[in-house]
Design a protein around this motif. Structure first.
Motif, PDB file in Angstrom:
ATOM      1  N   ASP A  68       0.824  -1.200   0.000  1.00 28.14           N
ATOM      2  CA  ASP A  68       0.000   0.000   0.000  1.00 28.14           C
ATOM      3  C   ASP A  68       0.867   1.262   0.000  1.00 28.14           C
ATOM      4  OD1 ASP A  68       0.974   0.176   2.595  1.00 28.14           O
ATOM      5  OD2 ASP A  68      -0.888  -0.465   3.522  1.00 28.14           O
ATOM      6  N   ARG A  69       0.236   2.435   0.211  1.00 33.87           N
ATOM      7  CA  ARG A  69       0.968   3.709   0.199  1.00 33.87           C
ATOM      8  C   ARG A  69       2.064   3.741   1.256  1.00 33.87           C
ATOM      9  NH1 ARG A  69      -3.528   7.980   1.013  1.00 33.87           N
ATOM     10  NH2 ARG A  69      -3.984   6.383   2.532  1.00 33.87           N
ATOM     11  N   ALA A  72       4.923   1.838  -0.068  1.00 34.42           N
ATOM     12  CA  ALA A  72       5.562   2.607  -1.140  1.00 34.42           C
ATOM     13  C   ALA A  72       6.442   3.711  -0.563  1.00 34.42           C
ATOM     14  CB  ALA A  72       4.497   3.198  -2.067  1.00 34.42           C
ATOM     15  N   ALA A  73       5.963   4.371   0.488  1.00 33.36           N
ATOM     16  CA  ALA A  73       6.757   5.425   1.118  1.00 33.36           C
ATOM     17  C   ALA A  73       8.023   4.854   1.752  1.00 33.36           C
ATOM     18  CB  ALA A  73       5.924   6.151   2.179  1.00 33.36           C
ATOM     19  N   GLU A  74       7.905   3.707   2.407  1.00 32.73           N
ATOM     20  CA  GLU A  74       9.087   3.061   2.998  1.00 32.73           C
ATOM     21  C   GLU A  74      10.089   2.681   1.918  1.00 32.73           C
ATOM     22  OE1 GLU A  74       6.913   0.994   6.856  1.00 32.73           O
ATOM     23  OE2 GLU A  74       7.270  -0.191   5.058  1.00 32.73           O
ATOM     24  N   ALA A  75       9.591   2.172   0.794  1.00 30.55           N
ATOM     25  CA  ALA A  75      10.475   1.802  -0.314  1.00 30.55           C
ATOM     26  C   ALA A  75      11.177   3.033  -0.879  1.00 30.55           C
ATOM     27  CB  ALA A  75       9.679   1.086  -1.406  1.00 30.55           C
ATOM     28  N   ALA A  76      10.443   4.138  -1.002  1.00 25.38           N
ATOM     29  CA  ALA A  76      11.045   5.370  -1.525  1.00 25.38           C
ATOM     30  C   ALA A  76      12.146   5.876  -0.599  1.00 25.38           C
ATOM     31  CB  ALA A  76       9.968   6.436  -1.718  1.00 25.38           C
ATOM     32  N   VAL A  77      11.882   5.867   0.694  1.00 23.31           N
ATOM     33  CA  VAL A  77      12.889   6.322   1.659  1.00 23.31           C
ATOM     34  C   VAL A  77      14.124   5.414   1.602  1.00 23.31           C
ATOM     35  CG1 VAL A  77      13.392   6.564   4.128  1.00 23.31           C
ATOM     36  CG2 VAL A  77      11.273   7.472   3.197  1.00 23.31           C
ATOM     37  N   GLY A  78      13.917   4.113   1.578  1.00 21.90           N
ATOM     38  CA  GLY A  78      15.038   3.176   1.498  1.00 21.90           C
ATOM     39  C   GLY A  78      15.856   3.361   0.239  1.00 21.90           C
ATOM     40  N   ILE A 149       9.354   2.067  -7.973  1.00 18.01           N
ATOM     41  CA  ILE A 149       9.693   3.213  -7.130  1.00 18.01           C
ATOM     42  C   ILE A 149      11.188   3.499  -7.172  1.00 18.01           C
ATOM     43  CG2 ILE A 149       9.869   3.932  -4.695  1.00 18.01           C
ATOM     44  CD1 ILE A 149       7.073   2.521  -4.375  1.00 18.01           C
ATOM     45  N   SER A 150      12.006   2.467  -7.101  1.00 17.58           N
ATOM     46  CA  SER A 150      13.448   2.697  -7.109  1.00 17.58           C
ATOM     47  C   SER A 150      13.934   3.202  -8.467  1.00 17.58           C
ATOM     48  CB  SER A 150      14.205   1.440  -6.680  1.00 17.58           C
ATOM     49  OG  SER A 150      13.840   0.340  -7.461  1.00 17.58           O
ATOM     50  N   PHE A 151      13.353   2.708  -9.565  1.00 16.04           N
ATOM     51  CA  PHE A 151      13.788   3.204 -10.875  1.00 16.04           C
ATOM     52  C   PHE A 151      13.344   4.649 -11.080  1.00 16.04           C
ATOM     53  CE2 PHE A 151      13.927   3.828 -15.422  1.00 16.04           C
ATOM     54  CZ  PHE A 151      15.184   3.325 -15.722  1.00 16.04           C
ATOM     55  N   LEU A 152      12.118   4.970 -10.668  1.00 13.21           N
ATOM     56  CA  LEU A 152      11.665   6.364 -10.782  1.00 13.21           C
ATOM     57  C   LEU A 152      12.499   7.287  -9.901  1.00 13.21           C
ATOM     58  CD1 LEU A 152       7.767   5.964 -10.864  1.00 13.21           C
ATOM     59  CD2 LEU A 152       9.286   6.620 -12.747  1.00 13.21           C
ATOM     60  N   SER A 153      12.830   6.835  -8.698  1.00 19.16           N
ATOM     61  CA  SER A 153      13.672   7.642  -7.812  1.00 19.16           C
ATOM     62  C   SER A 153      15.034   7.886  -8.449  1.00 19.16           C
ATOM     63  CB  SER A 153      13.858   6.957  -6.454  1.00 19.16           C
ATOM     64  OG  SER A 153      12.633   6.821  -5.789  1.00 19.16           O
ATOM     65  N   ALA A 188      13.843  -2.344  -1.294  1.00 22.58           N
ATOM     66  CA  ALA A 188      13.349  -3.618  -0.754  1.00 22.58           C
ATOM     67  C   ALA A 188      13.578  -3.682   0.750  1.00 22.58           C
ATOM     68  CB  ALA A 188      14.038  -4.795  -1.447  1.00 22.58           C
ATOM     69  N   LEU A 189      14.779  -3.305   1.187  1.00 28.52           N
ATOM     70  CA  LEU A 189      15.075  -3.314   2.623  1.00 28.52           C
ATOM     71  C   LEU A 189      14.230  -2.288   3.371  1.00 28.52           C
ATOM     72  CD1 LEU A 189      18.948  -3.721   2.523  1.00 28.52           C
ATOM     73  CD2 LEU A 189      17.277  -5.416   3.298  1.00 28.52           C
ATOM     74  N   GLY A 190      14.102  -1.097   2.800  1.00 23.82           N
ATOM     75  CA  GLY A 190      13.298  -0.058   3.440  1.00 23.82           C
ATOM     76  C   GLY A 190      11.849  -0.470   3.594  1.00 23.82           C
ATOM     77  N   ASP A 191      11.361  -1.220   2.638  1.00 22.18           N
ATOM     78  CA  ASP A 191       9.975  -1.658   2.663  1.00 22.18           C
ATOM     79  C   ASP A 191       9.741  -2.716   3.745  1.00 22.18           C
ATOM     80  OD1 ASP A 191       7.330  -2.297   2.031  1.00 22.18           O
ATOM     81  OD2 ASP A 191       7.963  -3.758   0.563  1.00 22.18           O
ATOM     82  N   ILE A 192      10.615  -3.710   3.859  1.00 24.49           N
ATOM     83  CA  ILE A 192      10.319  -4.828   4.750  1.00 24.49           C
ATOM     84  C   ILE A 192      10.909  -4.716   6.135  1.00 24.49           C
ATOM     85  CG2 ILE A 192       9.988  -6.414   2.839  1.00 24.49           C
ATOM     86  CD1 ILE A 192      12.696  -7.661   3.550  1.00 24.49           C
ATOM     87  N   LEU A 193      11.969  -3.934   6.334  1.00 22.48           N
ATOM     88  CA  LEU A 193      12.590  -3.898   7.664  1.00 22.48           C
ATOM     89  C   LEU A 193      11.679  -3.380   8.765  1.00 22.48           C
ATOM     90  CD1 LEU A 193      16.343  -3.122   7.049  1.00 22.48           C
ATOM     91  CD2 LEU A 193      15.263  -5.279   7.664  1.00 22.48           C
ATOM     92  N   PRO A 194      10.876  -2.342   8.513  1.00 24.88           N
ATOM     93  CA  PRO A 194       9.970  -1.937   9.598  1.00 24.88           C
ATOM     94  C   PRO A 194       8.925  -2.978   9.934  1.00 24.88           C
ATOM     95  CG  PRO A 194      10.268  -0.149   8.038  1.00 24.88           C
ATOM     96  CD  PRO A 194      10.873  -1.387   7.412  1.00 24.88           C
ATOM     97  N   GLY A 195       8.723  -3.932   9.045  1.00 23.98           N
ATOM     98  CA  GLY A 195       7.797  -5.029   9.328  1.00 23.98           C
ATOM     99  C   GLY A 195       6.341  -4.684   9.187  1.00 23.98           C
ATOM    100  N   SER A 196       6.040  -3.728   8.334  1.00 24.26           N
ATOM    101  CA  SER A 196       4.636  -3.347   8.161  1.00 24.26           C
ATOM    102  C   SER A 196       3.939  -4.235   7.178  1.00 24.26           C
ATOM    103  CB  SER A 196       4.544  -1.905   7.717  1.00 24.26           C
ATOM    104  OG  SER A 196       5.171  -1.739   6.473  1.00 24.26           O
TER     105      SER A 196
END
Length: 196
Positions: A68-69, A72-78, A149-153, A188-196
């Protein structure tokens, strides 16, 4: 279809942490092997997923489902955290120029990047990531989201910071791809590490 043995977050990664949960999951796995009806089989699997989610209080070992959003935000930050050093590194442009003259290496780089992201999300078992409502029944939404997200970033940052010149689109694409590699892993790490 997901492998029920890999879906277990409590029993294999932390054996003995919750014996009652382990017993319940063992019984559900036994039941899963004996059920023939597809609807009943899905009910058993859903019960297993719910049991894992309810029983895991920490950030690690949770079952991660959907994209979800917030994800996506966690992935963008990572991706940005890992990618910013690549933007400042001159070697990024040199490697991109090399890939521009060796298209097979560019393709191999892209395949390797997808492989790394799949490894982080689904193979390394940093978190228990379920494939939920995949595109076309096959392509995981989380994988598509993290890669996009990573390619657009990478593209926006490389362009915005003047690191690439789109008057030479092939060279710009190759240089952006070099930045994309670590940004995809960071996403990928930013998305899954917080465990959401």
């Amino acid at each position: 279809m997901s492998d029920p043995q890999r879906e277990r977050s409590g029993g294999e990664s932390n054996p003995g942490e919750d014996p009652e949960l382990d017993d319940l999951l063992d019984e559900l796995e036994t039941l899963e092997e004996t059920v023939d009806d597809p609807e009943e089989l899905e009910q058993v699997r859903e019960t297993m997923r719910v049991a894992r989610r309810v029983s895991t209080p920490s950030a690690f070992g949770r079952v991660i489902r959907g994209f979800d959003r917030h994800d996506a935000a966690e992935a963008a930050v990572g991706s940005v955290l890992i990618g910013v050093p690549m933007l400042a590194e001159g070697g990024t442009l040199e490697i991109g120029a090399h890939l521009a003259t060796h298209p097979a290496l560019l393709v191999a780089t892209l395949f390797a990047t997808v492989g790394l992201v799949v490894g982080v999300l689904y193979v390394a078992e940093i978190q228990q990531v379920e494939i939920y409502q995949p595109f076309f029944g096959v392509v995981p939404r989380r994988l598509v989201g993290v890669l996009t997200i990573s390619f657009l970033s990478a593209t926006l940052l490389m362009t915005g910071w003047g690191r690439i010149d789109w008057t030479t689109p092939w060279l710009a694409l190759c240089q952006t791809t070099v930045t994309f590699v670590p940004m995809a892993v960071g996403a990928a790490l930013g998305d899954i590490l917080p465990g959401s």
